[in-house]
Every structure is written in C-alpha cells, then in structure tokens.
Write a protein that holds these residues in place. Structure first.
Motif, short mmCIF file in Angstrom:
data_model
loop_
_atom_site.label_atom_id
_atom_site.label_comp_id
_atom_site.label_asym_id
_atom_site.label_seq_id
_atom_site.Cartn_x
_atom_site.Cartn_y
_atom_site.Cartn_z
N GLY A 104 13.55 -44.49 -27.50
CA GLY A 104 13.43 -45.48 -26.44
C GLY A 104 14.68 -46.33 -26.31
O GLY A 104 15.13 -46.64 -25.20
N LEU A 108 16.83 -46.41 -22.97
CA LEU A 108 16.81 -47.63 -22.16
C LEU A 108 17.20 -48.87 -22.96
O LEU A 108 18.30 -49.35 -22.87
N ALA A 112 11.69 -50.75 -24.72
CA ALA A 112 11.14 -49.42 -24.43
C ALA A 112 10.78 -48.70 -25.72
O ALA A 112 9.72 -48.08 -25.83
N THR A 263 3.56 -48.04 -15.02
CA THR A 263 4.57 -47.08 -15.45
C THR A 263 5.27 -46.46 -14.24
O THR A 263 6.51 -46.35 -14.20
N GLY A 322 6.56 -46.02 -22.18
CA GLY A 322 7.43 -47.04 -22.75
C GLY A 322 8.57 -47.42 -21.83
O GLY A 322 8.80 -48.62 -21.57
N VAL A 323 9.30 -46.42 -21.31
CA VAL A 323 10.46 -46.75 -20.45
C VAL A 323 10.01 -47.28 -19.10
O VAL A 323 10.69 -48.12 -18.49
N ALA A 326 8.92 -50.97 -19.65
CA ALA A 326 10.11 -51.77 -19.97
C ALA A 326 11.05 -51.91 -18.80
O ALA A 326 11.89 -52.83 -18.77
N SER A 327 10.95 -51.03 -17.79
CA SER A 327 11.86 -51.08 -16.63
C SER A 327 11.34 -51.95 -15.49
O SER A 327 12.03 -52.10 -14.48
N ARG A 334 6.10 -56.93 -16.98
CA ARG A 334 6.38 -56.33 -18.28
C ARG A 334 5.40 -56.83 -19.34
O ARG A 334 4.92 -56.06 -20.18
#
Length: 600
Positions: A104, A108, A112, A263, A322-323, A326-327, A334
């Motif tokens: 992760g 990123l 992440a 997501t 996860g990404v 986190a994005s 978030r």
C-alpha cells in the motif's frame, strides 16, 4: 543526522504499520483455535507427517509440495497438534499482512497500507483460509510477496530485485498451479504499462518456470485426471453471483456495500488526479473482480466458481479497498471509510460457505475428543448406535484420537455389558435403536450430555455400589460415592463428592445426611449436612444423586484426614447404624493434607 527513520513523519508511519500488525495479530490469534479440522485438512496433516521423500514422490493431485514441506518442517518443530499447526497459518498471515502494508505504501501512501493490512487480516473470508491447514495461507503470502517484488521492480530495476521476483514467481508455482493466473495478469499489465521491459520480464518468467520444472509431470497428471471427471457438477458451483460479495461482507451487506461505494469514488478520484495509473487499477480490477465474474459466467467449464477456489483473487480486492478509501479527497470521507473497515473487522466471526458446515456428514470430532479426553475414566466403554454414521471419516477420527488420547484408543464396544459401570452412548437424536437404548438404560442413570443433535453423546452410569448399604430400618440405601480431589490437598482446595442414594421403601422426612472431613484425632474439620431433596419425594428403587463440595480450611497442620458419611434423625441427632456394621458412619476416603507453613 542523515537517517530519515527518526523523523516525526517516518515515526508516525512506523507506528501506523505497527498498529495495523497488532490489530491483525489480535484478529488472527483470537481465532487460531476456532476451526475444527475437516477431512481435507486431516489429509494435509497426514501427508505432512510423512518423510520428505514421501511428500515429494507421493504427490497430491492438485497441490504442489510447497505447503506440505513447510507444514512438515513446522510440525516436527512445534508438534502436529491442531492448535500448533494453526499457528503456522497465523504467522504466515501476519507476514502477508506486513507485505500488504508495504505494498500500500508502494502504491500510494502509509494510510493505504494501513487500511489494506487491517481489511485483509480481520476479514472472516481471509481469516478462514489463513488458519485452514491447506495451502491457501501460503498462497496469500506468495502472492503478496510476488506483487510487492513486481511493483518495486517496475519502479527501479536492479539485480537483486530481479532475483527476488524470480524467487517469488517460483514460490507461487510451488504453492498452487492456479497461480499462473497471476503471472498472466501481471504480464498483461506490463504490456500496457512498461512494454520496454517486456523482454527482461519474459526472461524472468522463464527463470521462474525453470525452477518450477520438476512440477511439470504433476501438472500434466492433474490436468489429465481432471479431464476424466464427468457428470453433474456439485451444487456449490451454482451459487448466485452475490456469493463472492457475501464472502467479503461477513453478511453485513449494507456496511460492506458502503465501503465498496467509497472505494469506487476514491479510485475514480485517484485516476482523475493521477495518483494511481489506470494500468494498475486495470491489473487489480481485472484480477480481483473480472476473474470472479468470468468464473461465474463460465462455471460449467472453468469449475472455479466457489469462494474457496477464488481465494487467489482476494489480495487485489483488499488492495483496491485500501488505496480507494485512502484516495478519497475529503478527510471526512476517508475517516468514514476507515471507520467502516474497522467496524466490519469487529463483526462476529462468520466463515461463509468456504468450508463444509458441521452437519451429520462432518461430526464435531475435535470438540468431542477434547471433551471425552477430560471425562473418560478407566473401565469406561463407548457405544456408537449402528443407525448413526457418527465416526465420520476414519482418518479424521484416528487423527483426533491419537492427538487427544495418545496413550490409548477409545474403548468402543457394540454390546452393553451390565458389569460396565459407565457407558458413553453416541447417536443421532431421533434415530436411536430402541433395543440397544433399553439395554444401556437398564439400571443406569443419565449423568451428562454433550454435542449437537446429529452427534449426541450421553453418559449412562451405574451406581458405584450396585448392592448398596441400608442405614438402620429407615429404608435409605447408600449406593456409593464418586470423589473428585487432588492427590495431596492444600488449604483452599475443594473435595467434590457425589453421593448415590436409593429409597428401598417410601420415606418420611425424618432424616438428614452429614458429610464430614475429620483430622487424625477424629475432630471434624469441615462438614456438609442436608438432603438433596425432600425424602418424601423419593421414588422407591429410583436413583438420587447428592452432590456436595467441601472447601479445605487454611492454617491446618500437615497430616492425614478421613472423609466420613453418616445419617441421623434431624429431630434429636440420633445416628443410624448401617446394616452389617458396628459403626455409625461410613469411611469414604483417606486424604493427606499438606501446608507450606514450616511451623505447622
């Protein structure tokens, strides 16, 4: 100082990673003993117990030798106890979590990585296969290692990164043949993202396949044998499409649906802002989402459409979660996404359809052997009703029997003998053999019950003294006692006594019983008086149990003690003399008391 690890930012990232690993360790270890072994896992254990030569030559049809060799080494060090073996999966799961956290960060950022690690290691879908004694936990580890090595190699080519990539690719092939899907997926990704590295990549793939060349005969045999299978596919190949969604959601569909929505929004945001490349999202999405959809559409040809066979697609799904979260552009979203992952991690343990359910086809032999190992006494016998297929797989029965009863086998008989005091009767409720049950119950009383309806275990027991001893002319017959205590007793210890009684005639409520612990001088140290229930309610010839517990006082001098039983008229305290004796009490046991007080 030039070291960057001491900067506040790096310390924060390190703490975040450690927190994710602690959460993963708590989730994995708390379930390390939850899953009883089913026949396929027992096969893994039996196979791994052989010599290395047997493991390599006597090959499994579907699985290469990688996991069995690892299990063999672990079992010879930590023992082949099922709990010890589960800890191999727990450790591999933690290693996988650590690799995913790093992945992760590579893709990123640390957030992440934290989200990927927590989502993976607390998912009931992943946990089931992390702890199962099959090769899936090693599959997770080798996939995570290969993916991390691949991403690092894409960023910067070096000799050692090539070596690690070749090793990780070969390790996947030695874990399961299905993982060639991963090599195909990453090759497709490389073609669209870094085509200039294609030649080097092909050479690295060839090196991995050369290392895995010894597996070719096994792969060909497996392919040929599977090609001979025909007929109708089992029903689990035709589960609905949402089966895969339910595998991740732990049946919290709305919560997981919200995480998926966040997501998708996060990934779209990352693509627009170019924080992630579309080629990477295509790799992860095609691998984790498209392959399961194709497996569903082509389920009669590919025979992959089960959550078990699609475990190799789980890693990219957790990475996407996860990404993606986190994005998300806004911090509030978030936080909501991270909270959703944590809440989903805290829902009760719910293995979905990944393994056979415990039914009458899979009796709970692990729990039964654990139970009976603590309860079985010398002279006991076990009877399995002929109408009940309660032994299940013979190999499973033998494994747990050797594990929990290493010095003996269960004394299984087919004909109940009246001379046997304690009989364990195993049956499926509602399908008992009447004649057998009547013979078992004859003169016995039910002492304990254990198990589900399809594996019902009942202990039927005769009194310790079938003849009995009558107190005076009262009609009260004492049928013996069961005593549970330590060999040497200390202050604070307990002595548990079960007294067996029977009424030889209708009784009046005129008497009471006293259980007394006396010192070597005959002085009463502690006693318990009373009756288990009013004597007038006793039914003649019916057994009555009277359970007492005496707690040993502190501060006594070391020495011998005796346990006595007497009956008396409660109105005037006159004691009843047992027939055929000259004393007014019955000696039940002799004990030795010990104290750490040097002055005693």
């Amino acid at each position: 100082m030039s070291s960057t690890i001491t900067t506040p930012l790096h310390r924060r990232h390190l703490l975040l990673s450690l927190l994710a690993l602690l959460i993963a360790a708590a989730a994995i270890s708390s379930h390390a003993d939850d899953l009883a072994l089913w026949p396929d896992e027992i096969f893994s254990v039996v196979h791994a117990r052989g010599t290395l030569e047997q493991i390599i030559i006597d090959r499994d049809l579907n699985w290469p030798a990688g996991y069995f060799v690892l299990l063999h080494g672990w079992g010879n060090v930590a023992s082949f106890n099922d709990f010890s073996l589960h800890w191999l999966g727990a450790l591999l799961g933690l290693l996988t979590t650590a690799l995913l956290i790093r992945t992760g960060r590579e893709l990123l950022d640390p957030l992440a990585g934290w989200l990927i690690g927590v989502a993976f290691a607390t998912s009931s879908y992943a946990l089931t296969f992390i702890l199962e004694l099959r090769g899936y936990t090693l599959m997770f580890l080798t996939i995570a290692l290969f993916l991390l090595c691949y991403l690092r190699w894409l960023k910067h080519d070096s000799r050692w990164r090539r070596v690690w990539l070749v090793i990780a690719g070969a390790a996947m092939l030695y874990t399961h043949f299905i993982l060639w899907f991963v090599l195909v997926a990453t090759t497709a990704h490389l073609i669209v993202s870094k085509p200039r590295k294609l030649l080097t990549w092909l050479l690295l793939l060839i090196a991995s396949f050369v290392i895995a060349a010894p597996l070719i005969p096994q792969f060909i045999l497996s392919f040929q044998v599977r090609g001979m299978f025909g007929g109708t596919l089992p029903g689990y190949y035709f589960f609905p499409l949402e089966t895969q969604f339910r595998a991740y959601s732990a049946q919290e569909d709305w919560l997981f649906g919200g995480i998926v929505l966040l997501t998708v929004i996060g990934i779209a945001t990352a693509l627009i802002s170019r924080k992630l490349s579309w080629q990477t999202i295509l790799l992860l999405g095609g691998w984790g989402v498209l392959i399961p959809i194709l497996a569903y559409l082509l389920r009669e040809r590919l025979t992959l459409w089960t959550t078990r066979y699609l475990t190799f697609t789980a890693i990219p799904v957790f990475i996407l979660i996860g990404v993606g979260v986190a994005s998300l552009r806004w911090q509030a979203l978030r936080l909501i996404g991270a909270a959703g992952v944590i809440v989903l991690a805290a829902v009760p343990w719910k293995p979905y359809d990944h393994r056979p359910a415990e039914t009458d086809g899979f009796p709970p032999l692990q729990q039964f052997m654990r139970y009976v190992a603590t309860e079985l006494q010398l002279g006991d016998e076990v009877i399995i009703d002929p109408r009940c297929s309660c032994q299940g797989s013979q190999i499973t029965w033998s494994y747990y029997e050797s594990l929990y009863l290493p010095m003996k086998k269960l004394p299984i008989t087919t004909h109940p003998d009246y001379s046997v005091r304690r009989l364990w009767y195993i049956t499926r409720q509602g399908s008992e053999t009447p004649q057998l049950l009547n013979r078992i119950q004859n003169g016995r009383i039910q002492r304990s019950f254990w198990g589900p309806w399809y594996f019902a275990v009942t202990l039927w027991e005769l009194p310790p003294d079938p003849e009995g001893l009558v107190f005076g002319d009262s009609g009260i017959r004492f049928m013996g006692a069961d005593i549970d205590r330590q060999v040497e007793i200390y202050g604070g210890d307990t002595v548990s006594v079960t007294l067996w009684w029977q009424a030889a005639q209708p009784l009046a409520d005129l008497y009471s019983f006293s259980l007394q612990l006396r010192d070597s001088q005959g002085r009463v140290i502690v006693q318990s008086d009373g009756v288990p229930m009013p004597l007038s309610s006793w039914i003649p010839e019916q057994l009555v149990l009277d359970q007492r517990t005496l707690t040993i006082p502190y501060g006594l001098a070391s020495g011998r003690m005796t346990l006595h039983l007497l009956a008396y008229r409660w109105e005037d305290g006159v004691r009843l003399t047992p027939q055929g004796t000259s004393t007014d009490s019955i000696l039940l046991d002799r004990l030795r008391y010990f104290t750490f007080n040097a002055g005693s």
